[in-house]
Design an enzyme around this catalytic site. Sequence first.
Site, PDB file in Angstrom:
ATOM      1  N   HIS A  16       0.812  -1.224   0.000  1.00 53.97           N
ATOM      2  CA  HIS A  16       0.000   0.000   0.000  1.00 53.97           C
ATOM      3  C   HIS A  16       0.846   1.276   0.000  1.00 53.97           C
ATOM      4  O   HIS A  16       0.341   2.370  -0.223  1.00 53.97           O
ATOM      5  CB  HIS A  16      -0.949  -0.002   1.204  1.00 53.97           C
ATOM      6  CG  HIS A  16      -2.316   0.517   0.856  1.00 53.97           C
ATOM      7  ND1 HIS A  16      -2.541   1.492  -0.088  1.00 53.97           N
ATOM      8  CD2 HIS A  16      -3.543   0.162   1.314  1.00 53.97           C
ATOM      9  CE1 HIS A  16      -3.823   1.738  -0.183  1.00 53.97           C
ATOM     10  NE2 HIS A  16      -4.459   0.942   0.644  1.00 53.97           N
ATOM     11  N   ASP A  50      -2.490   1.586  -4.838  1.00 51.41           N
ATOM     12  CA  ASP A  50      -3.756   1.637  -4.115  1.00 51.41           C
ATOM     13  C   ASP A  50      -4.727   0.633  -4.718  1.00 51.41           C
ATOM     14  O   ASP A  50      -4.450   0.016  -5.758  1.00 51.41           O
ATOM     15  CB  ASP A  50      -4.336   3.059  -4.115  1.00 51.41           C
ATOM     16  CG  ASP A  50      -4.419   3.637  -5.519  1.00 51.41           C
ATOM     17  OD1 ASP A  50      -4.430   2.849  -6.485  1.00 51.41           O
ATOM     18  OD2 ASP A  50      -4.463   4.865  -5.654  1.00 51.41           O
TER      19      ASP A  50
END
Length: 241
Positions: free
Chosen positions: A211, A215
């Site tokens: 992350h 995304d």
Amino acid sequence: MVKSMRQSLEIPHFGFSDEVSMLQLKDLRHSINGYLKRQHKEDKTDLPQKLSYMPFLVKAFSLALTKYPLLNAQYVPGKPGNDGRTTAGHLVYRPDHNIGIAMDTPGGLVVPNIPRVQHKSVLDIAQDLQRLQKLAQNGQLPPDAFQNTTITMSNIGNIGGRNLSPVIPPDTVCIVAIGRSQVLPRIRDLHDGKFEVIRDEIATVSFSADHRVVDGASVARFFVDWKNTLENPGRFIMELK
Ligand code: CAO
């Protein structure tokens, strides 16, 4: 293995999962394997006896990576400086698709890679995969088979199971796990207010991604591209050079 797994679990990751219809791919594979069988019967070829799903899954993955190279990148974390502050991490984009393949062997899990998949045909990939599988089963993979992996695929479908939470290998930002495809009913929209129930062949795929780098929307876009090829395998011909 324990050390690299610990490193992997320190990556702030998220999961993404969806399903792919394998119906079209199953038909294509059936037709290609019929051809290979006839060629072998007539002793006309040194081609593989048959192709599994994997070479198609890998090639379609590489086609999607060409559009979404971020998933093939490496995140290099920042380092603590002399002033006590940590420098910013940075990304390294990697042109080659060296796709790691998780393999279940008598000696346990190994993950060699198929190098430069972006330049290979489905047949080239099938041959590389068979060569690596043979070496892996005999515990004879050379060290360079594990070097410079840029992304990883783990197909558990030859054994069983639908969902997996795969662990991202170090120096990569994404991994996908593919579950066993199953015959399941699905509803098709006929676009005139009517629907029909169809017999589909469904595999669940599960991603884990870093992350700090990607995304959920990026993984979703990448997935849609990959799925589109698998569900419309004519694209393999369109992309031939
Ligand atoms: N759904 C349904 N059937 C599948 C399938 C799937 N997702 N994946 C493979 N199969 C079928 C193949 O089509 C083949 O069937 P046929 O003989 O009827 O053609 C059969 O399973 C055996 O396939 P295979 O193992 O010979 O070849 P493959 O290219 O599909 O897979 C490999 C290669 C290396 C990915 C696989 O052998 C393997 O080791 N998988 C396990 C990976 C693993 O352990 N992951 C967990 C990692 S976390 O610990």
